[in-house]
Design a protein around this motif. Structure first.
Motif, PDB file in Angstrom:
ATOM      1  N   SER A  59      31.936  36.069  11.962  1.00 44.76           N
ATOM      2  CA  SER A  59      32.027  35.083  10.927  1.00 44.76           C
ATOM      3  C   SER A  59      31.224  33.876  11.228  1.00 44.76           C
ATOM      4  O   SER A  59      30.883  33.108  10.250  1.00 44.76           O
ATOM      5  N   TYR A  60      31.059  33.520  12.447  1.00 44.39           N
ATOM      6  CA  TYR A  60      30.233  32.261  13.071  1.00 44.39           C
ATOM      7  C   TYR A  60      29.071  32.494  13.089  1.00 44.39           C
ATOM      8  O   TYR A  60      28.251  31.380  13.320  1.00 44.39           O
ATOM      9  N   VAL A  61      28.333  33.635  12.881  1.00 45.26           N
ATOM     10  CA  VAL A  61      27.060  34.005  13.219  1.00 45.26           C
ATOM     11  C   VAL A  61      26.115  32.924  12.149  1.00 45.26           C
ATOM     12  O   VAL A  61      25.061  32.484  12.429  1.00 45.26           O
ATOM     13  N   PRO A  62      26.298  33.103  10.771  1.00 42.54           N
ATOM     14  CA  PRO A  62      25.563  32.368  10.223  1.00 42.54           C
ATOM     15  C   PRO A  62      25.585  30.848  10.315  1.00 42.54           C
ATOM     16  O   PRO A  62      24.408  30.295  10.213  1.00 42.54           O
ATOM     17  N   LEU A  63      26.761  30.331  10.755  1.00 42.84           N
ATOM     18  CA  LEU A  63      26.796  29.081  10.973  1.00 42.84           C
ATOM     19  C   LEU A  63      25.980  28.452  12.292  1.00 42.84           C
ATOM     20  O   LEU A  63      25.183  27.519  12.368  1.00 42.84           O
ATOM     21  N   VAL A  64      26.110  29.334  13.206  1.00 40.89           N
ATOM     22  CA  VAL A  64      25.171  28.962  14.415  1.00 40.89           C
ATOM     23  C   VAL A  64      24.004  29.235  14.219  1.00 40.89           C
ATOM     24  O   VAL A  64      22.994  28.394  14.753  1.00 40.89           O
ATOM     25  N   LEU A  65      23.582  30.246  13.355  1.00 40.85           N
ATOM     26  CA  LEU A  65      21.993  30.232  13.398  1.00 40.85           C
ATOM     27  C   LEU A  65      21.411  29.116  12.243  1.00 40.85           C
ATOM     28  O   LEU A  65      20.437  28.637  12.497  1.00 40.85           O
ATOM     29  N   HIS A  66      22.341  28.463  11.485  1.00 43.54           N
ATOM     30  CA  HIS A  66      21.826  27.296  10.640  1.00 43.54           C
ATOM     31  C   HIS A  66      21.836  26.097  11.707  1.00 43.54           C
ATOM     32  O   HIS A  66      20.803  25.426  11.663  1.00 43.54           O
ATOM     33  N   ALA A  67      22.568  26.073  12.577  1.00 46.97           N
ATOM     34  CA  ALA A  67      22.669  25.089  13.563  1.00 46.97           C
ATOM     35  C   ALA A  67      21.551  25.070  14.430  1.00 46.97           C
ATOM     36  O   ALA A  67      20.873  24.072  14.603  1.00 46.97           O
ATOM     37  N   GLN A  68      20.967  26.431  14.763  1.00 44.22           N
ATOM     38  CA  GLN A  68      19.894  26.642  15.713  1.00 44.22           C
ATOM     39  C   GLN A  68      18.638  26.004  15.067  1.00 44.22           C
ATOM     40  O   GLN A  68      17.923  25.386  15.695  1.00 44.22           O
ATOM     41  N   ASN A  69      18.299  26.395  13.567  1.00 48.30           N
ATOM     42  CA  ASN A  69      17.349  25.688  12.979  1.00 48.30           C
ATOM     43  C   ASN A  69      17.195  24.385  13.021  1.00 48.30           C
ATOM     44  O   ASN A  69      16.111  23.774  13.084  1.00 48.30           O
ATOM     45  N   LEU A  70      18.468  23.692  12.657  1.00 51.98           N
ATOM     46  CA  LEU A  70      18.601  22.274  12.762  1.00 51.98           C
ATOM     47  C   LEU A  70      18.305  21.664  13.963  1.00 51.98           C
ATOM     48  O   LEU A  70      17.777  20.468  14.476  1.00 51.98           O
ATOM     49  N   TRP A  71      18.722  22.318  15.080  1.00 54.28           N
ATOM     50  CA  TRP A  71      18.524  21.943  16.654  1.00 54.28           C
ATOM     51  C   TRP A  71      16.851  21.803  16.927  1.00 54.28           C
ATOM     52  O   TRP A  71      16.472  20.745  17.514  1.00 54.28           O
ATOM     53  N   GLU A  72      16.494  22.868  16.530  1.00 51.41           N
ATOM     54  CA  GLU A  72      15.061  22.834  16.604  1.00 51.41           C
ATOM     55  C   GLU A  72      14.342  21.644  15.729  1.00 51.41           C
ATOM     56  O   GLU A  72      13.303  21.282  16.391  1.00 51.41           O
ATOM     57  N   GLU A  73      14.806  21.632  14.550  1.00 47.91           N
ATOM     58  CA  GLU A  73      14.275  20.519  13.801  1.00 47.91           C
ATOM     59  C   GLU A  73      14.528  19.114  14.625  1.00 47.91           C
ATOM     60  O   GLU A  73      13.370  18.248  14.759  1.00 47.91           O
ATOM     61  N   LEU A  74      15.538  18.936  15.340  1.00 48.84           N
ATOM     62  CA  LEU A  74      15.729  17.550  15.907  1.00 48.84           C
ATOM     63  C   LEU A  74      15.050  17.744  17.097  1.00 48.84           C
ATOM     64  O   LEU A  74      14.487  16.407  17.506  1.00 48.84           O
ATOM     65  N   ASP A  75      14.699  18.652  17.687  1.00 45.41           N
ATOM     66  CA  ASP A  75      13.923  18.697  19.025  1.00 45.41           C
ATOM     67  C   ASP A  75      12.621  18.072  18.834  1.00 45.41           C
ATOM     68  O   ASP A  75      11.787  17.219  19.483  1.00 45.41           O
ATOM     69  N   LYS A  76      11.844  18.401  17.536  1.00 46.10           N
ATOM     70  CA  LYS A  76      10.598  17.714  17.203  1.00 46.10           C
ATOM     71  C   LYS A  76      10.591  16.475  16.872  1.00 46.10           C
ATOM     72  O   LYS A  76       9.457  15.668  16.636  1.00 46.10           O
ATOM     73  N   LYS A  77      11.643  15.670  16.758  1.00 38.76           N
ATOM     74  CA  LYS A  77      11.837  14.271  16.437  1.00 38.76           C
ATOM     75  C   LYS A  77      12.128  13.214  17.278  1.00 38.76           C
ATOM     76  O   LYS A  77      12.436  12.297  17.299  1.00 38.76           O
ATOM     77  N   THR A  78      12.051  13.867  18.736  1.00 35.33           N
ATOM     78  CA  THR A  78      12.400  13.090  19.768  1.00 35.33           C
ATOM     79  C   THR A  78      11.753  13.623  21.038  1.00 35.33           C
ATOM     80  O   THR A  78      11.121  14.725  21.033  1.00 35.33           O
ATOM     81  N   GLU A  79      11.444  12.998  22.143  1.00 36.75           N
ATOM     82  CA  GLU A  79      10.956  13.071  23.260  1.00 36.75           C
ATOM     83  C   GLU A  79      11.799  13.588  24.240  1.00 36.75           C
ATOM     84  O   GLU A  79      11.661  14.424  25.486  1.00 36.75           O
ATOM     85  N   GLU A  80      13.299  13.306  23.827  1.00 35.44           N
ATOM     86  CA  GLU A  80      14.222  13.965  24.694  1.00 35.44           C
ATOM     87  C   GLU A  80      14.326  15.666  24.634  1.00 35.44           C
ATOM     88  O   GLU A  80      14.094  16.131  23.419  1.00 35.44           O
ATOM     89  N   ARG A  81      14.830  16.170  25.644  1.00 31.89           N
ATOM     90  CA  ARG A  81      15.075  17.769  25.454  1.00 31.89           C
ATOM     91  C   ARG A  81      16.416  17.870  24.843  1.00 31.89           C
ATOM     92  O   ARG A  81      17.443  17.430  24.903  1.00 31.89           O
ATOM     93  N   ILE A  82      16.226  18.819  23.571  1.00 38.82           N
ATOM     94  CA  ILE A  82      17.316  19.060  22.961  1.00 38.82           C
ATOM     95  C   ILE A  82      17.873  20.631  23.097  1.00 38.82           C
ATOM     96  O   ILE A  82      19.100  20.708  23.292  1.00 38.82           O
ATOM     97  N   PHE A  83      17.009  21.508  23.183  1.00 42.71           N
ATOM     98  CA  PHE A  83      16.972  22.875  23.434  1.00 42.71           C
ATOM     99  C   PHE A  83      16.093  23.529  24.352  1.00 42.71           C
ATOM    100  O   PHE A  83      15.102  23.170  24.246  1.00 42.71           O
TER     101      PHE A  83
END
Length: 384
Positions: A59-83
């Motif tokens: 039941s956690y999988v949809p939430l973690v996949l949604h989170a993964q997409n948002l982490w990747e979006e955050l990665d593009k907004k900073t020079e810091e390593r996120i993922f």
């Protein structure tokens, strides 16, 4: 100033929620007892795993996949390593509950999962020396999150959007009315239309101001780094993130990221805390060092030694699932807690969901499983 939302606890979930609220034009005050990112919360230690074929429940999988997409979006907004997509190997005894759920999660949600024998694992990653009888499930799309970088990035972006961050601030009282909440700090008073409590191990300290106690148990936990700086078998790009589970124990670990060494911790166990603010230092108990070193000597192929250990706090619910709900009796006070041990990977998705809930919008993923009413037959939420 009347804020749209006051957030108490500006760590993993709170800082993420603050960012997503400000992205939608909400006025936000973020209050923290320290200066995030810091080592007094649940986000320190530099890295966290993100696994998709989730052994804690499909039941956690949809939430973690949604989170993964948002982490990747955050990665593009900073020079810091996120993922970092290191891949994650889940291994242990065939037929264990955890590994069976990993396999079921992958099948249900059509996730890529490579099944490997102990011999195949040892050949592919020479850093392992797994015994026959163990089996592995490799998730190629999973990996490592840089937790402190993520908190720092969310804070920078939220402040750019106009959020006010009150650091090293302690709450004296909370006054509630139908249409607003007043939070009294030392020497300052904040007023908002809604209140979000994401205070981690300090959650019940905050809710006690409202005469509410939530079903949370704090545990003293440890994690360690092992000296592998000169060992190419364990470096990033060669060695994966991993988790191990049998019916008696659960461990997790990371490749040598940025020359810091192998990071390893034990997920189960721990020592109960009467006061979550008081943590005895690493090496206060024999198991602090020996349980990790013994595990490494059993399952890893090269002679590596403990170089550093730290302590942290897990704050968990009785069923180890999260709490995300409005407090009993309050329509404008939302609480999110009980994330310790496996929550950080979801922080982006939960932060986004909390922001939507506070704006009376539907979250991208249902959070119904995390309602407080699942404890209503066995727990009284109100302090005496």
């Amino acid at each position: 100033m009347l804020y749209d939302v006051i957030i108490v606890g500006a760590g993993s979930m709170g800082m993420a929620a603050g960012y997503y609220l400000t992205e939608s034009g909400q006025t936000v005050a973020l209050v923290d007892a320290f200066d995030p990112p810091h080592e007094a919360g649940s986000h320190h230690g530099k890295t966290r795993l993100i696994r998709h074929a989730y052994g804690e429940g499909s039941s956690y999988v949809p939430l973690v996949l949604h989170a993964q997409n948002l982490w990747e979006e955050l990665d593009k907004k900073t020079e810091e390593r996120i993922f970092a997509k290191t891949g994650v190997l889940n291994f242990g005894l065939k037929g264990s509950t955890f590994l069976n759920t990993v396999e079921q999660s992958a099948k249900k949600h059509q996730l890529p999962l490579q099944i490997m024998s102990a011999e195949e694992i040892n050949q592919y990653w020479s850093g392992f020396q797994l015994n026959k009888g163990l089996i592995g499930y490799f998730e190629s799309n999973s990996g490592v999150l840089f937790s402190e970088n993520a908190i720092r990035t969310y804070r920078i972006l939220a402040e750019k959007n106009g959020a006010d961050v009150y650091t090293n601030s302690h709450i004296q009282s909370i006054d509630t009315q139908t249409d607003q909440v007043t939070v009294q700090l030392e020497g300052e008073k904040l007023t908002g239309k809604k209140l979000l409590i994401t205070a981690g191990k300090g959650t019940n300290q905050v809710t006690s101001l409202l005469n509410i106690k939530l079903p949370l148990t704090p545990l003293r936990k440890t994690f360690s780094w092992l000296n592998a700086a000169q060992n190419s078998h364990y470096k990033e790009g060669v060695f994966p993130g991993w988790s191990y589970a049998d019916e008696n124990s659960t461990y997790y670990g990371f490749p040598n990221m940025d020359g810091t060494g192998l990071k390893i911790g034990r997920h189960d166990g721990g020592r109960p805390l009467d006061d979550p603010q008081e943590l005895e230092p690493f090496d206060s108990y024999p198991e602090d060092e020996h349980e990790v070193v013994d595990f490494v000597r059993k399952h890893f192929s090269k002679n590596i030694e403990l170089s550093e250990g730290k302590v942290c706090t897990y704050t968990s619910t009785p069923d180890e699932d999260f709490i995300i709900d409005y407090l009993p009796g309050y329509e404008n006070i939302l609480v999110a807690c009980g994330f310790s041990g496996h929550g950080f990977k979801f922080a982006s998705g939960i932060g986004d969901s909390l922001a939507k809930m506070l704006m009376y919008k539907e979250p991208a993923v249902s959070l119904e499983n995390f309602r407080l009413n699942r404890f209503s037959d066995s727990f009284s939420f109100f302090s005496k």
